[in-house]
Write a protein that holds these residues in place. Sequence first.
Motif, PDB file in Angstrom:
ATOM      1  N   TYR A  52      -0.683   3.223 -21.357  1.00 19.12           N
ATOM      2  CA  TYR A  52      -0.156   1.879 -21.557  1.00 19.12           C
ATOM      3  C   TYR A  52      -1.028   1.098 -22.528  1.00 19.12           C
ATOM      4  O   TYR A  52      -0.542   0.450 -23.453  1.00 19.12           O
ATOM      5  CB  TYR A  52      -0.092   1.151 -20.214  1.00 19.12           C
ATOM      6  N   VAL A  53      -2.354   1.182 -22.306  1.00 18.29           N
ATOM      7  CA  VAL A  53      -3.265   0.366 -23.097  1.00 18.29           C
ATOM      8  C   VAL A  53      -3.465   0.936 -24.493  1.00 18.29           C
ATOM      9  O   VAL A  53      -3.624   0.217 -25.465  1.00 18.29           O
ATOM     10  CB  VAL A  53      -4.618   0.255 -22.348  1.00 18.29           C
ATOM     11  N   LEU A 107      -9.836  -1.178 -19.161  1.00 19.20           N
ATOM     12  CA  LEU A 107      -9.661  -0.397 -20.394  1.00 19.20           C
ATOM     13  C   LEU A 107      -9.524  -1.317 -21.600  1.00 19.20           C
ATOM     14  O   LEU A 107     -10.143  -1.081 -22.643  1.00 19.20           O
ATOM     15  CB  LEU A 107      -8.422   0.485 -20.274  1.00 19.20           C
ATOM     16  N   THR A 108      -8.722  -2.371 -21.447  1.00 23.26           N
ATOM     17  CA  THR A 108      -8.549  -3.325 -22.549  1.00 23.26           C
ATOM     18  C   THR A 108      -9.900  -3.904 -22.937  1.00 23.26           C
ATOM     19  O   THR A 108     -10.255  -4.005 -24.116  1.00 23.26           O
ATOM     20  CB  THR A 108      -7.623  -4.473 -22.119  1.00 23.26           C
ATOM     21  N   ASN A 109     -10.646  -4.258 -21.924  1.00 25.56           N
ATOM     22  CA  ASN A 109     -11.962  -4.828 -22.134  1.00 25.56           C
ATOM     23  C   ASN A 109     -12.865  -3.854 -22.906  1.00 25.56           C
ATOM     24  O   ASN A 109     -13.533  -4.230 -23.869  1.00 25.56           O
ATOM     25  CB  ASN A 109     -12.553  -5.138 -20.760  1.00 25.56           C
ATOM     26  N   ALA A 110     -12.858  -2.580 -22.472  1.00 29.93           N
ATOM     27  CA  ALA A 110     -13.706  -1.582 -23.125  1.00 29.93           C
ATOM     28  C   ALA A 110     -13.274  -1.359 -24.558  1.00 29.93           C
ATOM     29  O   ALA A 110     -14.108  -1.269 -25.470  1.00 29.93           O
ATOM     30  CB  ALA A 110     -13.649  -0.264 -22.343  1.00 29.93           C
ATOM     31  N   ILE A 146       0.829  -1.203   0.000  1.00 33.32           N
ATOM     32  CA  ILE A 146       0.000   0.000   0.000  1.00 33.32           C
ATOM     33  C   ILE A 146       0.869   1.261   0.000  1.00 33.32           C
ATOM     34  O   ILE A 146       1.840   1.353   0.736  1.00 33.32           O
ATOM     35  CB  ILE A 146      -0.908   0.010   1.259  1.00 33.32           C
ATOM     36  N   LYS A 147       0.504   2.189  -0.883  1.00 23.22           N
ATOM     37  CA  LYS A 147       1.180   3.489  -0.935  1.00 23.22           C
ATOM     38  C   LYS A 147       0.121   4.546  -1.189  1.00 23.22           C
ATOM     39  O   LYS A 147      -0.928   4.238  -1.754  1.00 23.22           O
ATOM     40  CB  LYS A 147       2.142   3.525  -2.131  1.00 23.22           C
ATOM     41  N   ALA A 148       0.413   5.773  -0.800  1.00 22.80           N
ATOM     42  CA  ALA A 148      -0.480   6.863  -1.174  1.00 22.80           C
ATOM     43  C   ALA A 148      -0.102   7.301  -2.581  1.00 22.80           C
ATOM     44  O   ALA A 148       1.028   7.714  -2.822  1.00 22.80           O
ATOM     45  CB  ALA A 148      -0.331   8.020  -0.195  1.00 22.80           C
ATOM     46  N   VAL A 149      -1.036   7.150  -3.534  1.00 19.75           N
ATOM     47  CA  VAL A 149      -0.719   7.530  -4.914  1.00 19.75           C
ATOM     48  C   VAL A 149      -1.827   8.415  -5.479  1.00 19.75           C
ATOM     49  O   VAL A 149      -2.966   8.400  -5.006  1.00 19.75           O
ATOM     50  CB  VAL A 149      -0.573   6.288  -5.834  1.00 19.75           C
ATOM     51  N   ASP A 150      -1.455   9.172  -6.508  1.00 24.65           N
ATOM     52  CA  ASP A 150      -2.427  10.028  -7.189  1.00 24.65           C
ATOM     53  C   ASP A 150      -3.181   9.168  -8.194  1.00 24.65           C
ATOM     54  O   ASP A 150      -2.610   8.699  -9.185  1.00 24.65           O
ATOM     55  CB  ASP A 150      -1.691  11.171  -7.893  1.00 24.65           C
ATOM     56  N   ILE A 151      -4.454   8.969  -7.923  1.00 25.80           N
ATOM     57  CA  ILE A 151      -5.236   8.051  -8.744  1.00 25.80           C
ATOM     58  C   ILE A 151      -5.430   8.602 -10.153  1.00 25.80           C
ATOM     59  O   ILE A 151      -5.496   7.849 -11.128  1.00 25.80           O
ATOM     60  CB  ILE A 151      -6.596   7.727  -8.060  1.00 25.80           C
ATOM     61  N   VAL A 152      -5.463   9.955 -10.295  1.00 28.85           N
ATOM     62  CA  VAL A 152      -5.646  10.549 -11.625  1.00 28.85           C
ATOM     63  C   VAL A 152      -4.444  10.212 -12.506  1.00 28.85           C
ATOM     64  O   VAL A 152      -4.594   9.791 -13.655  1.00 28.85           O
ATOM     65  CB  VAL A 152      -5.850  12.084 -11.510  1.00 28.85           C
ATOM     66  N   ALA A 153      -3.251  10.351 -11.909  1.00 24.40           N
ATOM     67  CA  ALA A 153      -2.034  10.023 -12.661  1.00 24.40           C
ATOM     68  C   ALA A 153      -2.020   8.541 -13.023  1.00 24.40           C
ATOM     69  O   ALA A 153      -1.614   8.159 -14.123  1.00 24.40           O
ATOM     70  CB  ALA A 153      -0.810  10.377 -11.826  1.00 24.40           C
ATOM     71  N   LEU A 154      -2.495   7.716 -12.074  1.00 27.01           N
ATOM     72  CA  LEU A 154      -2.523   6.267 -12.300  1.00 27.01           C
ATOM     73  C   LEU A 154      -3.441   5.931 -13.477  1.00 27.01           C
ATOM     74  O   LEU A 154      -3.120   5.086 -14.322  1.00 27.01           O
ATOM     75  CB  LEU A 154      -3.008   5.582 -11.019  1.00 27.01           C
ATOM     76  N   VAL A 155      -4.595   6.615 -13.541  1.00 29.35           N
ATOM     77  CA  VAL A 155      -5.537   6.382 -14.637  1.00 29.35           C
ATOM     78  C   VAL A 155      -4.906   6.801 -15.966  1.00 29.35           C
ATOM     79  O   VAL A 155      -4.970   6.068 -16.961  1.00 29.35           O
ATOM     80  CB  VAL A 155      -6.864   7.127 -14.393  1.00 29.35           C
TER      81      VAL A 155
END
Lengths: 228, 508
Positions: free
Chosen positions: B358-359, B393-396, B343-352
Motif C-alpha cells: 500500500y505504502v 512505513l510512511t515515516n521511514a 479482533i480477528k486472528a490474522v496472519d501478521i506476515v501477510a498484513l505487513v
Amino acid sequence: MTLIMVVDDDQDLGEMLGIVLNGAGYEVDLVSRGDQVMELFTAQNPDLVLLDVMLPGIDGVEVCKLIREKSMVPIVMLTAKGDTQDVVAGLEAGADDYMVKPFNPSELVARIKVRLRRNSADVTSALRIGNIEIDQIAHSIVREGQSVPLTRLEFDLLVALAKEPGRVFTREALLSEVWGYRPATDTRLVNVHIQRLRSKVEADPENPKIILTVRGVGYKAGVPGSAE
Amino acid sequence: MFQRWRRSLVLRVTFTIVALSMIIIWLIGSALFNQISAGIFKEKLNISVADATSTARSTQLQLSIAQYQDRATVKMIINEILAVPSVSGSTAGREIALFPFPGNSSSVNYRGTSNLMSATSVTEEFRAKTRVSKGAIWERTDLKYLGGKVEKAIVVGNVLQIPNAGKYELYVLFSLTQQNATLTLIGQALWLTGLILSLLLGLISWLVLRQLIAPIRDAARIAEEVTAGDLDQRMDIRGEDEIARLGYAFNEMAVTLKQQISRLENLSRLQQRFVSDVTHELRTPLTTMRMASQVLYSAKENFEPAVARSAELLASQIDRFEALLNDLLEVSRFDAEAAVMEIKAVDIVALVREAIDYVHPSQERIINLNVPSGEILIDVDPRRIQRILRNLLTNAIDHREEKSIDITIAQTESDLAIGVRDYGIGFNNKDRSSLFERFWRADPSRARVRGGTGLGLSIALEDTKLHQGKLEAWGLPGKGAHFVLTLPKFAGGTISSTPIQVIPRGEF
C-alpha cells in the motif's frame, strides 16, 4: 432514461451530484427536504434513490421506511458517520447499500450501476431454494403459492445463493457477488440483508430452513423441497 | 495478628491505655507500699528501741542492787533476762543475747542467748559500734536460729555493767516476721487492685472507643464506596456532635465532588461532541469539493497546462485534507474513549506485506523484509494494525534519505514484534519523547516530503495501547531510526517478553 432521485439538504452537494450523475448518463431529480420525498416519489417513480441520513423534515431512515412501504426501488444511503448506528439503522429500514462521505464520485457511479443492473445472466432454469420458487424472468418469488415482494437486492442475494446450492458463501464472497465490492469491506451489509430476507421468506426466521448459517464461514442455500 | 494490630485503632489505643495505666498504677502502688512499710518499720523500731532500753536499764538496776550479794543472785538475774522471751504471745520473736566485751578477763562468764538463737545474728561490726556507743543503738539484721531458721529483725545494742564480771554487751533482737507478713498482704492487695483497675480501664476504653469508632468505620466504608464510583453514598447523621459534623462535612464533600465530576464530564462530552460534529459537518462540503475536483481533474486534458496542474493539485490536496479529517475523527474517538476493537486472528506476515504494497507499491527493492517463513496468526484488529504499519512505513520512507529500510518480524511464545529500521536522518534524544505528540514535526524548517497529517505516530501509539502493546522508538542523528511495535499474540494478553530490542545491535 434512468431517473435517480437525490435527496440531500445540501444544495451544493445536490447540484454537484447532479453534474456527476448527468455526466454518467442519468437523469437526476433533486429533493432537499425529507417530508417532500414521498410526493415526488409517487409522481416521478425514480429507478434509484440516493438518500442522505440527516434531513430536515423527516430524517433519512424514516424516509427509507416510507419508500419501502410502497416500492422495492434500490436505495443507497449517504452518511457522514460511517461508524455509527446510522448505517445499521438505514440498512434495517430497507436501504440496499450506503456510501460514507466524502466518497469518490467514480465509486458512487460504479455502485449505482451495480444496483441498476438487470440480472441478464442465464434465466433458463427455474430456480428453487427450500420451498421457494424463483422466477428470474418475472423477477418474483413464490412461497406456498403466494407471491412474496422482494427488493432487487434481496432478489439478487437469494438468486446468488440458489444458483449454487452446495456452495458455502463467505460474507466477503456475497459482498463482491451481490454488491460488487472488493472483498473485506463492511460485512454488516450482508448480515442485515440476510436478516431482512429471512424475515420475508422463512416460515420461522429464528429457525431458518432456506438460508442456512454456516458458523464461522458464511451462508448457504437450504436443500430444495426440504423445508417444512 | 500483626495485620490486625496495624488495622485496628481500637486494639492499639486500648493496649496503650492499659500499658500506661499499669505503669502509673505501679508507680503509685510502689510509693504507697514504701510509705506503708516505712511507717510500719518506724513504729516497730520505736517500740523495739524503747523495749530494749528499758530492759537494759531495769537489768542494770537489778544488777546494781545485786552487786552486794553473791554470784548466784547475779547469775539468776541474768538467766531471768535470757529466759524472758517466749515463742508466743506479745513478746514473740523477741530474742536476747549477752556477750562479754572482748578482753574481759573475769573468771565468770555470763555469755548467753535466748531460745537457741545463733550468736552470729549480731554482726561483729555492730558489736564494735555498741561497745563505743553511749546508749542504745540499732541496726537491721538477720535473726538466725540454730535450727537454720532465718528471720528479718531489728537488733538494739546496749552496754551492761555486771558487778564483778566487767562490761557486757546486751542485745535485744526483734523479729520483723509479723510486719513482713502484713506488708506482703498489703503488697498483694495493691497488686491485685492495680491489675483489676488496669483491666477495667482497658475494658472501658475499648467500649468507649468502639462507640466512637463505629461512625468513623461507617465513614471509611462509605468513603471507599464513593471512591469506587458510587457517588450517591451518604453518611447517616445522628445528633449534633463532632461525629455528626464529620458526617455533614463528608456528605457536603460527596455532593460537591459529584457536581464537579458531572460538570467536567459534561464539558469533556461537549468538547468531544464539538470535535466530532465539526469533523462530520466538514464532510458534506468536502464531498462536494471532491466531486468538483474530480470533474475538473478528468477534464484536465482540455485545459491550459497551468490550469491542468491546478486541477491536479486541488485533487491531491483534497485527498490530504480528507486524510487529516479522518485522522482528527480517529483522535476524537480516542479522546472520547469510544474506539471499538474488532479482533480477528490474522496472519501478521501477510498484513505487513499488504502494508508495504500500500505504502510503496512500485519499488519494493528499497525494503528488506526479514521475516520467519510461514504464517504467524495473532489476535488483533487488522484495520488498526494495518494503520500502525502504514504510519511506521510512511515515516521511514519519508526520512530514509535514499537508503534502504529493514523490516523485521520476530516472536516469542507469547509476543510478537515488528521492527522498522531506516538509516536516514534519525532524530536526537531530545525529540524522542515528542515523536508521538500530535502535529509534532522534527524540524519545522524542513520541507515536508509527503505531507503526512502529523497525527500518524500519535494514532499509531493509541492503536498500540488498545492492543495492550508497546511502541518504542530509537534514533540517532545521521544514523537513522528504529521503531519497534510489540504486541501480545493472544487477545487480552499483555507483553511479557522483548522479541526485538529497540536499540539496534552495535548502537547504544
